[in-house]
Design a protein around this motif. Structure first.
Motif, short mmCIF file in Angstrom:
data_model
loop_
_atom_site.label_atom_id
_atom_site.label_comp_id
_atom_site.label_asym_id
_atom_site.label_seq_id
_atom_site.Cartn_x
_atom_site.Cartn_y
_atom_site.Cartn_z
N THR A 177 0.69 -6.18 -7.33
CA THR A 177 0.21 -5.36 -7.88
C THR A 177 1.81 -4.01 -8.28
O THR A 177 2.44 -4.42 -7.83
CB THR A 177 -0.29 -5.07 -5.94
OG1 THR A 177 0.91 -4.28 -5.28
CG2 THR A 177 -1.36 -5.59 -6.47
N LYS A 178 1.17 -2.96 -8.28
CA LYS A 178 2.09 -2.25 -8.87
C LYS A 178 2.19 -0.09 -7.84
O LYS A 178 2.99 0.78 -8.65
CB LYS A 178 1.60 -1.30 -10.40
CG LYS A 178 1.58 -2.67 -11.48
CD LYS A 178 1.33 -2.33 -12.77
CE LYS A 178 1.33 -3.03 -13.90
NZ LYS A 178 1.18 -2.47 -14.72
N THR A 179 1.25 -0.74 -6.52
CA THR A 179 1.69 0.73 -6.35
C THR A 179 2.91 0.79 -5.92
O THR A 179 3.66 2.33 -5.96
CB THR A 179 1.53 0.48 -4.65
OG1 THR A 179 -0.43 0.50 -5.18
CG2 THR A 179 1.43 2.33 -3.71
N ASP A 211 1.02 -0.92 0.10
CA ASP A 211 -0.22 -0.17 0.17
C ASP A 211 0.81 1.41 -0.19
O ASP A 211 0.33 2.21 0.08
CB ASP A 211 -0.95 -0.15 1.56
CG ASP A 211 0.03 0.27 2.84
OD1 ASP A 211 0.78 0.18 2.99
OD2 ASP A 211 -1.12 0.10 3.62
N GLY A 212 2.27 1.14 -0.13
CA GLY A 212 2.96 2.23 -0.58
C GLY A 212 3.61 2.46 1.26
O GLY A 212 4.33 3.62 1.48
N ALA A 224 5.28 2.83 -8.81
CA ALA A 224 5.32 3.94 -9.29
C ALA A 224 6.61 5.00 -9.06
O ALA A 224 7.12 5.24 -8.09
CB ALA A 224 3.82 4.67 -8.37
#
Lengths: 158, 320
Positions: free
Chosen positions: B208-210, B71-72, B213
């Motif tokens: 996932t790609k978060t 989730d970063g 970024a």
């Protein structure tokens, strides 16, 4: 999510008498330490598109710090093609590991006509891993292939 | 002890200057990058050596390792330990998605002249273990009396009397910690900015790609093919960005591990196209080390003539 409901549907529909059967033979192996393999069976449309898992056999009962699901990624092709996006256990799809012998799985009756690749992958604790692919057509015509180490004969018959 | 400390300093210098001529490579080797479920851990080796991934030279320090959760948000490393040749640490992968684990460093360093003497800019983050050359208090104490009103740092070890340590050529005599401490009378200022990343990606469940970024700062990895979705019989496509824009003409080096079991290194040398991408055709399944470096003159400090950037990642490429 949609995948799950498709699977549920596939599992819930009664198998018509004319439906085809996939037979996966798990070979008897003379090894010092034998564990029944994890096996995944899935279909990929030849023209491309999402994979549809029709069976995954793993240690469904093992819970705790190291649940049976931990080693599902060892079925590495299946994991990448569809396993990682599935919620398990899945009705009509997942089940406990199976021992040596011929194991049968009904081909889902709601499969759209066309050509597919039937994939069977087995991975065994302290053992090897093998992927066998069988090109098939639906409505089913008989088809057959064979593994060399972790899988025996794979057949599709009606 | 002295030789060891010097070696560590050499390793530290290498980390700061990714484009150093030495072939020593900094690497992170995760035990696994694809996990089923959120009950798993990844255990990681971290070292600097010529051959991948053979720890036979120096350990990488673990205090700069950062963990970014899917989730970063920030995660943490556990069980960190440093041995003679490698460090290790664990990360509990308890959330689904793709995690980023690694280092990011951004430094401005160089030299300047003051009253005919050459000074160094840029201090290490801390004294190396067992280093004899550091005075009490670490690098801070090593700072010459730079806060004097005249702003003229005085060479330590000169008229100031003997200092503890100071041997071995790495003594902090004639150095300031940062560019902010360069005195007004300094001339011949030569600065270089170094930005480097060394990271890998671990995925529980679906990729996932978060964490992928781009931030728009320096040289970055902007993969078209997800780094945890690789397979040896499918080419992968990776884009590289500099300050958020596709970086053309960069040399991308891709080296498989375990050279000692083969005759050759089998390194791939690829060049990014106009869109900043390269296509990697894997010679075989395995763990690969990927490195890209770039140099330009877009440093954040106008006095820095050069900006050196380095990106390193470790990729697991399974057989089909």
């Amino acid at each position: 999510m949609r995948l799950t409901s498709m699977i549920l549907l596939g599992g819930a529909v009664a198998v018509p008498a004319s439906a085809a059967t996939v037979t996966v033979t798990i070979p008897q192996l003379k090894v010092a330490e034998y564990h029944k393999p994890y096996v995944a069976v899935w279909l990929e449309p030849t023209a491309g598109g999402p994979a549809r898992t029709i069976a995954v056999w793993y240690d469904v009962k093992k819970k705790g710090n190291e649940p049976g699901t931990k080693w599902l990624a060892d079925l590495r092709s299946w994991w990448r093609k569809g396993g990682r996006s599935m919620a398990l256990p899945a009705d009509g799809v997942s089940g406990p590991t199976r021992g040596p012998g011929a194991q049968t799985i009904p081909l889902p009756a709601d499969l759209k006509p066309g050509s597919y690749v039937l994939n069977v992958e087995a991975a065994r604790e302290t053992g090897g891993r093998e992927l066998v692919t069988v090109p098939i057509t639906v409505p089913a015509a008989n088809a057959k292939s064979s593994g060399k180490a972790e899988l025996g004969t794979i057949t599709l018959s009606r | 002890m002295k030789a060891y400390a010097t070696g560590l300093l050499a390793a530290a210098a290498l980390l700061a200057l990714p484009t150093a001529a030495s072939a020593h490579r900094q690497w992170l080797l995760p035990s696994v990058t694809t996990l089923a479920g959120t009950d798993g851990w990844v255990t990681v080796d971290a070292a600097v050596s010529n051959d991948l991934f053979d720890p036979d030279h120096f350990p990488m320090q673990t205090d700069q390792i950062q963990v970014t959760q899917p989730d970063g948000s920030k995660g943490r490393i556990q069980n960190a330990a440093t041995g003679r040749y490698r460090s290790m640490f664990d990360v509990q992968v308890d959330k689904a998605g793709t995690w980023k684990i690694g280092t990011f460093s951004s430094n401005l360093g160089g030299t300047f002249s003051l009253n005919g003497e050459t000074w160094r800019v840029g201090a290490r983050r801390g004294p190396p273990p067992g280093a004899a050359g550091m005075g009490p208090g670490g690098p801070g104490a090593a700072r010459p009396e730079g806060a004097r009103p005249e702003g003229a740092p005085r060479p330590a070890g000169g008229e100031g009397g003997p200092r503890p340590g100071g041997e071995g050529g790495f003594a902090p005599a004639k150095s300031v910690a940062s560019v902010a401490e360069i005195p007004a009378g300094a001339t011949d200022i030569k600065l270089t900015e170094s930005i480097s990343r060394n990271e890998f990606f671990v995925t529980a469940g679906e990729p996932t790609k978060t964490v992928l970024a781009p931030t728009g700062k320096g040289l970055e990895f902007d993969p078209v093919t997800h780094p945890d979705d690789l397979v040896s019989n499918e080419p992968a496509r990776f884009r590289f960005l500099i300050d958020g824009k596709p970086a053309a003409g960069l040399t991308v080096t891709v080296i498989p591990g375990s050279k000692r079991f083969r005759d050759g290194e089998h390194a791939l040398s690829l060049t990014t196209g106009a869109d900043g991408t390269v296509e990697v055709k894997w010679p075989f399944a395995g763990v690969y080390w990927l490195n890209v470096t770039a140099t330009d003159n877009h440093a954040s400090d106008s006095r820095a003539a050069e900006r050196r950037m380095s990106y390193t990642t470790t990729l697991e490429v399974p057989a089909p």
